[in-house]
Design a protein around this motif. Sequence first.
Motif, PDB file in Angstrom:
ATOM      1  N   ASN A  32       0.827  -1.185   0.000  1.00 27.94           N
ATOM      2  CA  ASN A  32       0.000   0.000   0.000  1.00 27.94           C
ATOM      3  C   ASN A  32       0.868   1.244   0.000  1.00 27.94           C
ATOM      4  N   VAL A  33       0.217   2.349  -0.197  1.00 29.80           N
ATOM      5  CA  VAL A  33       0.871   3.649  -0.122  1.00 29.80           C
ATOM      6  C   VAL A  33       0.091   4.490   0.882  1.00 29.80           C
ATOM      7  N   MET A  34       0.783   5.061   1.834  1.00 28.88           N
ATOM      8  CA  MET A  34       0.157   5.981   2.776  1.00 28.88           C
ATOM      9  C   MET A  34       0.719   7.368   2.519  1.00 28.88           C
ATOM     10  N   GLY A  35      -0.096   8.356   2.783  1.00 28.98           N
ATOM     11  CA  GLY A  35       0.398   9.687   2.475  1.00 28.98           C
ATOM     12  C   GLY A  35      -0.433  10.786   3.084  1.00 28.98           C
ATOM     13  N   TRP A  36      -0.004  11.984   2.771  1.00 28.38           N
ATOM     14  CA  TRP A  36      -0.672  13.199   3.234  1.00 28.38           C
ATOM     15  C   TRP A  36      -1.028  14.074   2.038  1.00 28.38           C
ATOM     16  N   TYR A  37      -2.222  14.600   2.091  1.00 23.57           N
ATOM     17  CA  TYR A  37      -2.708  15.550   1.114  1.00 23.57           C
ATOM     18  C   TYR A  37      -3.189  16.772   1.874  1.00 23.57           C
ATOM     19  N   ARG A  38      -3.338  17.882   1.171  1.00 20.88           N
ATOM     20  CA  ARG A  38      -3.846  19.081   1.829  1.00 20.88           C
ATOM     21  C   ARG A  38      -4.772  19.850   0.909  1.00 20.88           C
ATOM     22  N   GLN A  39      -5.649  20.607   1.545  1.00 22.60           N
ATOM     23  CA  GLN A  39      -6.586  21.427   0.793  1.00 22.60           C
ATOM     24  C   GLN A  39      -6.714  22.781   1.455  1.00 22.60           C
ATOM     25  N   ALA A  40      -6.308  23.798   0.737  1.00 25.66           N
ATOM     26  CA  ALA A  40      -6.439  25.171   1.212  1.00 25.66           C
ATOM     27  C   ALA A  40      -7.782  25.721   0.761  1.00 25.66           C
ATOM     28  N   PRO A  41      -8.279  26.754   1.443  1.00 24.57           N
ATOM     29  CA  PRO A  41      -9.582  27.326   1.063  1.00 24.57           C
ATOM     30  C   PRO A  41      -9.605  27.759  -0.400  1.00 24.57           C
ATOM     31  N   GLY A  42     -10.622  27.330  -1.112  1.00 25.64           N
ATOM     32  CA  GLY A  42     -10.773  27.719  -2.502  1.00 25.64           C
ATOM     33  C   GLY A  42      -9.885  26.976  -3.475  1.00 25.64           C
ATOM     34  N   LYS A  43      -9.148  25.999  -2.979  1.00 31.32           N
ATOM     35  CA  LYS A  43      -8.237  25.252  -3.851  1.00 31.32           C
ATOM     36  C   LYS A  43      -8.568  23.771  -3.828  1.00 31.32           C
ATOM     37  N   GLN A  44      -8.051  23.058  -4.810  1.00 33.82           N
ATOM     38  CA  GLN A  44      -8.251  21.619  -4.867  1.00 33.82           C
ATOM     39  C   GLN A  44      -7.293  20.918  -3.908  1.00 33.82           C
ATOM     40  N   ARG A  45      -7.708  19.715  -3.519  1.00 34.52           N
ATOM     41  CA  ARG A  45      -6.843  18.907  -2.677  1.00 34.52           C
ATOM     42  C   ARG A  45      -5.597  18.521  -3.475  1.00 34.52           C
ATOM     43  N   GLU A  46      -4.446  18.612  -2.834  1.00 35.04           N
ATOM     44  CA  GLU A  46      -3.200  18.315  -3.528  1.00 35.04           C
ATOM     45  C   GLU A  46      -2.328  17.378  -2.702  1.00 35.04           C
ATOM     46  N   LEU A  47      -1.493  16.639  -3.402  1.00 33.69           N
ATOM     47  CA  LEU A  47      -0.569  15.730  -2.754  1.00 33.69           C
ATOM     48  C   LEU A  47       0.513  16.512  -2.020  1.00 33.69           C
ATOM     49  N   VAL A  48       0.834  16.068  -0.811  1.00 38.19           N
ATOM     50  CA  VAL A  48       1.958  16.643  -0.079  1.00 38.19           C
ATOM     51  C   VAL A  48       3.127  15.657  -0.113  1.00 38.19           C
ATOM     52  N   ALA A  49       2.881  14.438   0.351  1.00 40.54           N
ATOM     53  CA  ALA A  49       3.930  13.426   0.377  1.00 40.54           C
ATOM     54  C   ALA A  49       3.300  12.054   0.515  1.00 40.54           C
ATOM     55  N   THR A  50       3.943  11.051  -0.074  1.00 42.04           N
ATOM     56  CA  THR A  50       3.497   9.673   0.077  1.00 42.04           C
ATOM     57  C   THR A  50       4.686   8.778   0.381  1.00 42.04           C
ATOM     58  N   ILE A  51       4.376   7.626   0.974  1.00 38.12           N
ATOM     59  CA  ILE A  51       5.412   6.643   1.262  1.00 38.12           C
ATOM     60  C   ILE A  51       4.811   5.259   1.079  1.00 38.12           C
ATOM     61  N   SER A  52       5.507   4.418   0.343  1.00 41.32           N
ATOM     62  CA  SER A  52       5.004   3.078   0.095  1.00 41.32           C
ATOM     63  C   SER A  52       5.335   2.163   1.272  1.00 41.32           C
ATOM     64  N   SER A  53       4.726   0.993   1.274  1.00 45.26           N
ATOM     65  CA  SER A  53       5.023   0.035   2.334  1.00 45.26           C
ATOM     66  C   SER A  53       6.469  -0.438   2.242  1.00 45.26           C
TER      67      SER A  53
END
Length: 116
Positions: A32-53
């Motif tokens: 699997n891949v676990m990660g973090w995404y973020r969404q600022a007001p008025g913007k689309q959700r975007e990838l921050v960082a991911t890490i695979s198993s």
Amino acid sequence: QVQLVESGGGLAQAGESLRLSCAASGSIFSPNVMGWYRQAPGKQRELVATISSGGRTNYADSVKGRFTISRENAKNTVNLQMNSLKPEDTAVYYCNAFGTSGYNYWGQGTQVTVSS
């Protein structure tokens, strides 16, 4: 049913650090891949960082050199160390777990606010 629970968000000043953690309640099957995404007001959700198993990492260009993602497979946890924070890092941060078997789980989100 797997739940992802985030913690560690909050308020920081520019240049400071915060650490986000995400714990999965229940078993998450590898690979699997676990990660973090973020969404600022008025913007689309975007990838921050991911890490695979297997430990392979991927970062958004905007956070390279400042953020570090890590995980503990035995505990089904993923962490995000955020250093040298900038006001533009302000967003709701979401934990994600994606499995090659087809599951895709999201946490409820944790707010990170960086003041200048």
